[in-house]
Design a protein around this motif. Structure first.
Motif, PDB file in Angstrom:
ATOM      1  N   LEU A 285     112.663  59.436  38.112  1.00 43.23           N
ATOM      2  CA  LEU A 285     111.382  59.645  38.798  1.00 43.23           C
ATOM      3  C   LEU A 285     111.540  60.566  40.005  1.00 43.23           C
ATOM      4  N   PHE A 286     112.557  60.298  40.843  1.00 47.56           N
ATOM      5  CA  PHE A 286     112.723  61.121  42.044  1.00 47.56           C
ATOM      6  C   PHE A 286     113.290  62.508  41.705  1.00 47.56           C
ATOM      7  N   THR A 287     114.064  62.601  40.609  1.00 46.21           N
ATOM      8  CA  THR A 287     114.516  63.928  40.191  1.00 46.21           C
ATOM      9  C   THR A 287     113.328  64.794  39.801  1.00 46.21           C
ATOM     10  N   MET A 288     112.392  64.227  39.039  1.00 41.96           N
ATOM     11  CA  MET A 288     111.189  64.975  38.673  1.00 41.96           C
ATOM     12  C   MET A 288     110.366  65.329  39.912  1.00 41.96           C
ATOM     13  N   MET A 289     110.297  64.394  40.847  1.00 41.96           N
ATOM     14  CA  MET A 289     109.536  64.657  42.069  1.00 41.96           C
ATOM     15  C   MET A 289     110.119  65.833  42.842  1.00 41.96           C
ATOM     16  N   GLU A 290     111.448  65.947  42.845  1.00 43.45           N
ATOM     17  CA  GLU A 290     112.100  67.023  43.588  1.00 43.45           C
ATOM     18  C   GLU A 290     112.074  68.345  42.828  1.00 43.45           C
ATOM     19  N   LYS A 291     112.341  68.288  41.494  1.00 38.57           N
ATOM     20  CA  LYS A 291     112.658  69.509  40.769  1.00 38.57           C
ATOM     21  C   LYS A 291     111.520  70.065  39.939  1.00 38.57           C
ATOM     22  N   SER A 292     110.479  69.283  39.701  1.00 36.18           N
ATOM     23  CA  SER A 292     109.407  69.777  38.847  1.00 36.18           C
ATOM     24  C   SER A 292     108.721  70.983  39.477  1.00 36.18           C
ATOM     25  N   THR A 293     108.418  71.967  38.656  1.00 37.47           N
ATOM     26  CA  THR A 293     107.725  73.165  39.150  1.00 37.47           C
ATOM     27  C   THR A 293     106.208  72.959  39.158  1.00 37.47           C
ATOM     28  N   LEU A 294     105.742  71.826  38.651  1.00 40.39           N
ATOM     29  CA  LEU A 294     104.301  71.593  38.524  1.00 40.39           C
ATOM     30  C   LEU A 294     103.800  70.736  39.684  1.00 40.39           C
ATOM     31  N   PRO A 295     102.878  71.251  40.495  1.00 38.86           N
ATOM     32  CA  PRO A 295     102.350  70.454  41.623  1.00 38.86           C
ATOM     33  C   PRO A 295     101.705  69.154  41.169  1.00 38.86           C
ATOM     34  N   GLY A 296     101.045  69.167  39.975  1.00 36.12           N
ATOM     35  CA  GLY A 296     100.406  67.947  39.488  1.00 36.12           C
ATOM     36  C   GLY A 296     101.405  66.842  39.234  1.00 36.12           C
ATOM     37  N   VAL A 297     102.569  67.210  38.696  1.00 33.21           N
ATOM     38  CA  VAL A 297     103.608  66.213  38.440  1.00 33.21           C
ATOM     39  C   VAL A 297     104.120  65.642  39.751  1.00 33.21           C
ATOM     40  N   ARG A 298     104.365  66.523  40.716  1.00 32.07           N
ATOM     41  CA  ARG A 298     104.900  66.053  42.001  1.00 32.07           C
ATOM     42  C   ARG A 298     103.889  65.141  42.701  1.00 32.07           C
ATOM     43  N   SER A 299     102.618  65.522  42.654  1.00 26.85           N
ATOM     44  CA  SER A 299     101.584  64.698  43.291  1.00 26.85           C
ATOM     45  C   SER A 299     101.497  63.317  42.642  1.00 26.85           C
ATOM     46  N   ASN A 300     101.481  63.287  41.309  1.00 24.69           N
ATOM     47  CA  ASN A 300     101.381  62.011  40.601  1.00 24.69           C
ATOM     48  C   ASN A 300     102.569  61.107  40.911  1.00 24.69           C
ATOM     49  N   LEU A 301     103.761  61.697  40.975  1.00 25.22           N
ATOM     50  CA  LEU A 301     104.951  60.890  41.215  1.00 25.22           C
ATOM     51  C   LEU A 301     105.009  60.379  42.651  1.00 25.22           C
ATOM     52  N   ILE A 302     104.452  61.148  43.596  1.00 24.29           N
ATOM     53  CA  ILE A 302     104.379  60.648  44.980  1.00 24.29           C
ATOM     54  C   ILE A 302     103.492  59.406  45.029  1.00 24.29           C
ATOM     55  N   ILE A 303     102.352  59.471  44.330  1.00 25.01           N
ATOM     56  CA  ILE A 303     101.457  58.305  44.303  1.00 25.01           C
ATOM     57  C   ILE A 303     102.159  57.114  43.643  1.00 25.01           C
ATOM     58  N   ALA A 304     102.843  57.390  42.526  1.00 23.92           N
ATOM     59  CA  ALA A 304     103.550  56.312  41.837  1.00 23.92           C
ATOM     60  C   ALA A 304     104.642  55.714  42.714  1.00 23.92           C
ATOM     61  N   ALA A 305     105.390  56.587  43.422  1.00 26.44           N
ATOM     62  CA  ALA A 305     106.452  56.101  44.297  1.00 26.44           C
ATOM     63  C   ALA A 305     105.878  55.255  45.429  1.00 26.44           C
ATOM     64  N   GLY A 306     104.690  55.624  45.910  1.00 29.54           N
ATOM     65  CA  GLY A 306     104.047  54.820  46.949  1.00 29.54           C
ATOM     66  C   GLY A 306     103.703  53.425  46.461  1.00 29.54           C
ATOM     67  N   ASP A 307     103.170  53.340  45.233  1.00 29.97           N
ATOM     68  CA  ASP A 307     102.865  52.022  44.665  1.00 29.97           C
ATOM     69  C   ASP A 307     104.138  51.209  44.437  1.00 29.97           C
ATOM     70  N   LEU A 308     105.193  51.897  43.966  1.00 31.11           N
ATOM     71  CA  LEU A 308     106.452  51.192  43.738  1.00 31.11           C
ATOM     72  C   LEU A 308     107.063  50.705  45.052  1.00 31.11           C
TER      73      LEU A 308
END
Length: 1379
Positions: free
Chosen positions: A1036-1059
């Motif tokens: 999850l955090f690898t995708m958050m750091e390395k993904s080139t897509l802003p939508g992916v990074r935004s979604n994973l930040i929200i998910a990480a906040g819930d987690l």
């Protein structure tokens, strides 16, 4: 005063009087009354002593005696007053009789007025008069002697007035009445007015009697001079008399014609020294109130004497300035108002308005605010001329930035009044006004051009020259004659030929031929050979005339037509006369253009004010917020387009903790939307629905939630009529013609109303299902989504009110609602649509909220949808559909499925997974608890409570039984999530490999929407089990750091906040990666990260470390929305004790680091905002000490400057100055830097301006001398270093480019080796202890320096053995206490 011969009294040299009681007993009242009946008023000549003795010993005399004396003396004076007309009319009155009556009058009046004074003093001291009518000590208000006095005071004053109205001069032999006698009579009036209670309504008759009595003295006895002095003295010493005297003076001037008294009083006040008044606050207040009230009652007389007061506008007293400006405002409203004013009155009006405008920017905030109030009244009374509108509006807009809250509040009020009383239009849209203005300006230009073309042939310049020639020739001939005596040559030739030519031409147009000819002669000498001064070398009359002709006839013909002087020309032809009609049209058009231009300028200023006032809605001051809300209501009513933004911006205020602000917002929406215009109830309902639908167009989710709160509040109070609800249902069912947007808005509004009254939806549930979830749902999924949201309002609160254990509202599993939802979701699954996923999420949430056996319904939906995906997959592979194939088969051939189908599938899985967890944690948990409580209650009813021992009793008292049961239920839910939901037997396990495959292969699945959906689903599935979450956090955090897509990074930040909230210990080691997203290059990701971190920090789910400086850098983000997130974060954080104070040193330390990439100016902006939250003296003193000590560890000049700038932001107190003195050695060697030295100078200057004790001033002077000495010494040593000593100077900080991009956003091209999984906290602490062995040298450090020295950016790599295995429990305590 001494009564004369004949038994009179003398106050000086009087022998010792006997005691009052003995005196009164020896000469009884009966003897006095007998003598009075025999001799009348003259009896006092023999009986004066007892009464004088009574006055002398008034306090020692009994109440009955006092009342007897008062009654007797009133009777005597009344009798004397009735006798005097006949006595005065008797021409045969002897001198002895006249002297006796005169002495008797003096004695009687002396005794009566003495009794008045004595009674007044007694009543003031005993508190008979009600100083505080509110009602303290009512029991003590007993009827003592004052009760008679209150009854007799008014008749007594009328008696004295009756006496003064007689022509008493005859008793003085026709001469003027003695001033002492007049002062004796009027002194009682002034004594009565000194009573603080005289202004009460119950004593109105007494005030009127005093006023008329003084009027008699002023008219008949020349009391004006004495009254002027006495009134000014009393105004200075008794604040309460100002309104009384203002009313009295007004009455004297209007009814008695005593207008000169007004001038005398104002002149006396005007002559007071402003410096003396500044030292006497009470005196100023009396004068100020008097001037203000007098101007309200007789403004015309005040206007005629205003000049004597104007110099006080430059005085120090703000109260006097306010009073004079108030008088001006009253004069403008009541006197200098209207279009029929004479020229002089217009000049005075404009002068007063200019003075008022000047004081809008007065140095004192009270004056500024009062002046704005005066303008508010002037505008309300329509007394402001149109020519002054723009300037006053501009001043009001400027005051919106004032530091004083009261000024800002009054500026908003003034702008609102300007809007309500504007003379331009009821619709003030810049766009609507610009078009007609442009057309009318063009029309005006055409009229002017037409006028020029018709007027040009009327008179030619040659014809004018021929007419002027005789006079020009005569003037030219005088050039060659000697100058007459007293004649001087004052004109000089200009520097250039062009300017000289213009000067000569102008003189010819002004008919100043002589000067023009003389200037031409000089120019011929100066500019020889240059046009137009070229010609024969000899200067004669012909040469000068030729040059003058060339200059005049060669000039612009257009200017000639504008010259008023040529109106007298005798060569005007008849062609000029018909221009009168076009001239009238031109004037009308110019007036129209000016009107439109004023309206446009006014609209521009109002629009400018909107942006400023909208930012004030979230100020700390309640009154300013209320005024801002009120202003936007007014603006909306005038059709300003930008007003809708302000109306939306005020919506979140409905959640305010201040009841007054919440009520203001409700009232605003009540006025804007609940009071539509219309003849019938149907028309009004139509208007209301249209207005509310308009505000929901393109509205955000937050806006809709706020609007729902407001509308539900209206529904609870029955303020929304049934006709409105009926119209909404008609729109939804398409019985009433409307667009799809309006239909959707109708459903949303019905859902909002159902929150206030659920029966609105409950009674029509079948209609909602059959119409909203029909077969046509594929045409408009957004309508179906809103239908689901509306039905969800039927769900009961999962946390019922205390003491209520009602069963939650649920529908049976076979209800048609769930059948429709299942069918709709399944049918839409296989069709590409951008709105299917939001609808599906709403549908799944509704099923879990309302259905019995929700998990079975959703499992069926999942199976049907996965079966469709399998069929598609088998079609792609050329195989037959096999219903027995496992859903996990989808993941094996997912790459051959259509992208939208995969996206739909993973989104459905994620939503069902999340809602299943919510269902278990909230609904099932609440139901288990409810049933347990019911069982316990039934058990308690059956058995009488018996004590089973102290142990059980203690457990029950402590609530351990219930807590243990809660823990058991929570453990049951947790075990279901951990062991059952993701095991091989559960449906979810079939889809997890698909989600992981998409996330692990971004190259294979490159679609941005699919990647974002898969990332979000991964986060949702991680919410189920801590074991699954732990094993996939790395991904999850690898995708958050390395993904080139802003939508992916935004979604994973929200998910990480819930987690982080669900599994805080697992996410805690990865916190630095959450902070790192605050530096993301994409604004959308930064904003999401800012919101998530705000929630986590404020809920104490994340430790607030020095990395919070990343939140501080968002304060200078170029995106306004992100800046607002940061401001809101620090505003909320400031409410958590000393949180910001504790974090400030860390933030300063990090942001002043040259490697941080924050420029100095940006650093200053951040610090200005953060230091605004430091308000406690203790915090200030502690920060002064910490900042001073920080100089020792600073390494660069930039850090010196940053630290010294932070000191300027603190309000240094006396103790703070001592801290500076104590820590002087910390920064003494840094004072050689001019910027550092300047900051310390600023600190001292601000401290001196605040004022203080003499010893603190001495301390500041001493510190200033030390600063200056160190600065000069540093400069000298720097010069020595430059000359050759070679001592190294501090290395200046390297400058880095500014902007958010300079904060080194993480590159997306990082190698895998760059990511390292963070180690557990204990291991890192151990390594840090080894890396930094303790030394004996004491170094001053901050906690952030110690904690974060080895916590630089922790990248995220991800080898199995490096994944965090041991974690530290997160601390959920509040911010550190102030140390």
């Amino acid at each position: 005063m001494k009564p004369g011969p004949g038994g009179g009294c003398s106050q000086a040299g009087r022998p010792q009087s006997p005691s009052p009681s003995r005196c009164w007993r020896s000469r009884s009242p009966a003897a006095f009354r007998t003598a009075f009946r025999a001799r009348g008023a003259l009896a006092v000549l023999q009986h004066f002593d007892p009464l004088y003795s009574l006055l002398h010993h008034f306090r020692a005399v009994g109440t009955a005696v006092k009342e007897d004396a008062l009654e007797l003396m009133m009777h005597v004076v009344s009798h004397h007053s009735n006798e005097l007309p006949a006595i005065l009319g008797d021409s045969g009155l002897s001198l002895a009789d006249r002297a006796a009556h005169l002495n008797a009058l003096k004695m009687n009046c002396y005794l009566l007025t003495g009794l008045v004074d004595a009674f007044e003093m007694e009543t003031c001291k005993s508190g008979v008069l009600e100083v505080d009518p509110g009602g303290k000590n009512k029991k003590n208000r007993t009827k003592i002697s004052g009760s008679l006095w209150e009854e007799e005071r008014e008749p007594l004053l009328r008696l004295l007035m009756q006496l003064l109205q007689l022509d008493l001069r005859q008793l003085w032999g026709g001469l003027a009445v003695e001033e002492e006698f007049v002062s004796l009579m009027t002194g009682s009036c002034y004594r009565i007015l000194e009573n603080p209670s005289i202004g009460l309504q119950k004593y109105r008759a007494t005030r009127e009697a005093v006023t008329h009595l003084l009027a008699a003295a002023l008219i008949h006895y020349d009391h004006i001079f004495s009254a002027t002095l006495k009134i000014t003295q009393m105004l200075q010493h008794f604040e309460h008399v100002a309104p009384v005297f203002a009313q009295a003076v007004s009455l004297w001037a209007t009814e008695y014609g005593l207008k000169t008294l007004v001038g005398e009083l104002l002149r006396e006040i005007g002559q007071k020294c402003p410096q003396d008044l500044a030292r006497d606050a009470s005196g100023i207040k009396g004068y100020a109130t008097f001037i203000t009230e007098l101007a309200e009652q007789i403004p015309a007389l005040v206007l005629s004497n205003m000049s004597v007061l104007l110099h006080h506008l430059d005085g120090e007293s703000y109260m006097m300035r306010n009073a004079i400006l108030a008088a001006m405002a009253e004069v403008l409203v009541q006197v200098l108002n209207g279009d029929q004013l004479e020229e002089a009155a217009r000049g005075t009006r404009d002068q007063f308005l200019n003075m008022l405008q000047a004081h809008v920017c007065d140095i004192n905030s009270f004056v500024r605010s009062r002046t704005l109030q005066f303008f508010t009244r002037i505008v309300q009374c329509k007394a402001l001329p149109l020519t002054q509108f723009q300037s006053v509006v501009s001043l009001a807009v400027g005051r919106l930035k004032d530091k004083s809250v009261v000024v800002v509040k009054n500026a908003i009020q003034l702008l609102a009044v300007f809007l309500s009383n504007n003379p331009f239009s009821c619709k003030l849209s810049c766009t609507d006004l610009a078009e007609p203005l442009k057309k009318e300006v063009q029309k005006l230009q055409e009229i002017r051009d037409c006028g020029r073309s018709t007027a040009a042939p009327a008179i030619t310049l040659e014809e004018e020259w021929e007419a002027m020639l005789p006079e020009v020739r005569a003037a030219t001939q005088q050039l060659f004659q000697p100058l007459q005596e007293g004649e001087e040559e004052v004109l000089e030739v200009e520097e250039t030929v062009e300017s000289t030519s213009e000067q000569i031409t102008g003189l010819l147009r002004k008919l100043n031929y002589k000067s023009a000819a003389r200037l031409t002669q000089k120019a011929l000498c100066r500019f020889q050979g240059k046009e137009p001064f070229s010609g024969p070398t000899e200067e004669n009359e012909a040469t000068v005339l030729a040059v003058l002709k060339r200059l005049y006839t060669g000039s612009c013909p257009g200017e000639n037509s504008e010259d008023p002087q040529h109106g007298n020309s005798c060569l005007k032809t008849r062609e000029v006369v018909p221009e009168k009609q076009p001239q009238t049209e031109l004037v009308k058009q110019e007036m129209l253009v000016q009107y439109l231009q004023d309206a446009y300028n006014f609209s521009v200023k109002i629009t400018e004010a909107l942006s400023l006032i909208s930012k004030m809605m979230y100020e700390n001051c309640v009154s300013v917020v209320q005024e801002a809300v009120e202003f936007f209501v007014t603006v909306s009513q005038f059709g300003v387009p930008q007003a809708l933004l302000g109306v939306r911006r005020m919506l979140p205020l409905i959640w305010s903790k201040e009841p007054s602000i919440k009520e203001a917002v409700l009232n605003a929406y009540r006025r804007l939307y609940l009071s539509p215009s219309g003849d019938s109830e149907r028309a009004r309902a139509q208007g209301l629905v249209n207005s509310l639908s308009l505000i929901m167009v393109d509205a955000s989710l937050g806006t809709i939630q706020c609007l729902e709160e407001i509308i539900s509040e209206f529904v609870r109070k029955d303020e929304i009529k049934p006709a409105v609800i009926q119209l909404l249902w008609e729109r939804f069912t398409e019985k009433s013609q409307c667009s799809s947007l309006e239909r959707r808005a109708a459903v949303m509004l019905l859902g909002m109303m159902a929150r206030g009254k659920p029966e609105i939806i409950g009674s029509n549930l079948d209609v909602l299902v059959t119409v909203g979830l029909s077969e046509k749902v594929c045409e408009d999924y957004r309508l179906a989504q809103e239908v689901c949201n509306a039905i969800s309002k039927l769900a009961s609160n999962p946390k019922p009110a205390l003491g209520k254990n009602n069963a939650p509202f649920r529908l049976p599993q076979n209800h048609m609602l769930f059948g429709c939802l299942s069918d709709t979701v399944s049918k839409g699954f296989g069709q590409p649509s951008g709105h299917w996923i939001p609808f599906m999420e709403a549908a799944v949430m509704l099923i879990y909220q309302l259905a019995e056996g929700a998990e079975e319904i959703c499992a069926h939906v999942l199976q049907v949808c996965s079966q469709q995906a399998l069929e598609k997959l088998q079609e792609a592979d050329g195989q037959k559909a096999d219903p027995g194939v496992s859903p996990s088969r989808v993941s094996d051939g997912a790459s051959s499925l259509p992208t939208f189908l995969l996206m739909h599938l993973v989104s459905l899985v994620g939503q069902v997974a999340l809602q299943q967890v919510v269902y278990l944690e909230v609904s099932v948990s609440a139901e288990l608890r409810r049933r347990r409580i019911l069982r316990e209650e039934e058990k308690t009813k059956k058995q009488r409570p018996q004590s089973t021992g102290n142990e059980a009793t203690v457990e029950e008292e402590l609530g351990l039984v219930g807590a243990s049961a809660d823990d058991t239920e929570a453990e049951l839910i947790r075990s279901i999530c951990e062991t059952e939901l993701l095991d091989g037997r559960h449906l979810f396990s079939a889809f997890v490999p698909l989600v992981l495959k998409i996330c692990n292969n971004p190259g294979l699945y490159s679609d941005s929407a699919l990647s974002a959906a898969a990332a979000l689903t991964l986060g949702k599935v991680c919410m189920i089990s801590s074991e699954f979450c732990d094993s996939h956090l790395r991904l999850l955090f690898t995708m958050m750091e390395k993904s080139t897509l802003p939508g992916v990074r935004s979604n994973l930040i929200i998910a990480a906040g819930d987690l982080a909230i669900r599994f805080p210990n697992l996410v805690e080691p990865w916190t630095s990666h959450l902070y790192a997203r605050l530096r993301d290059p994409c604004p959308r990701v930064r904003q999401t990260a800012g919101l998530v971190m705000t929630h986590l920090i404020l809920k104490d789910m994340v430790k607030v470390k020095g990395q919070v400086s990343e939140m501080a850098t968002l304060l200078i983000d170029p995106e306004e929305a992100i800046m607002g997130v940061a401001q809101n974060f620090f505003s909320e954080l400031s409410n958590k004790g000393n949180a910001i104070y504790n974090l400030l040193p860390d933030i300063i330390s990090r942001l002043s680091d040259p490697n941080c990439g924050v420029e100095e100016e940006s650093f200053h902006t951040i610090m200005r905002h953060l230091f605004s939250y430091i308000t406690k003296d203790k915090q200030t003193e502690s920060l002064v000490e910490k900042l001073c000590q920080r100089f020792r560890t600073a390494r660069t000049e930039r850090q010196y400057r940053d630290l010294s700038h932070c000191l300027t932001l603190l309000p240094i107190s006396e103790r703070g100055l001592h801290k500076l003195q104590d820590n002087f050695d910390c920064f003494a060697d840094k004072l050689q830097d001019p910027a550092v030295y300047s900051c310390f100078q600023t600190v001292l200057a601000r401290f001196r301006r605040a004022g203080g004790k003499p010893e603190t001033k001495a301390l500041s002077e001493e510190l200033e001398q030390k600063l200056s000495a160190s600065h000069n010494r540093g400069l000298n040593s720097a010069e020595t270093c430059q000359e050759g000593s070679g001592t190294p100077m501090p290395e200046p900080a390297k400058q880095k480019p500014t902007g958010s991009s300079c904060r080194q956003p993480l590159s997306t091209a990082n190698r895998d080796e760059d990511f390292v999984t963070p180690q557990p906290r204990t291991l890192r602490n151990h390594k840090r202890a080894q890396k930094h062995p303790s030394t004996k040298t004491s170094i001053i450090t901050f906690s952030s320096d110690e904690e974060n020295s080895s916590e630089d950016e922790l990248p995220a790599e991800l080898k199995e053995e490096e994944t965090p295995t041991k974690t530290t429990p997160i601390t959920r305590s509040s911010a550190h206490r102030l140390r």
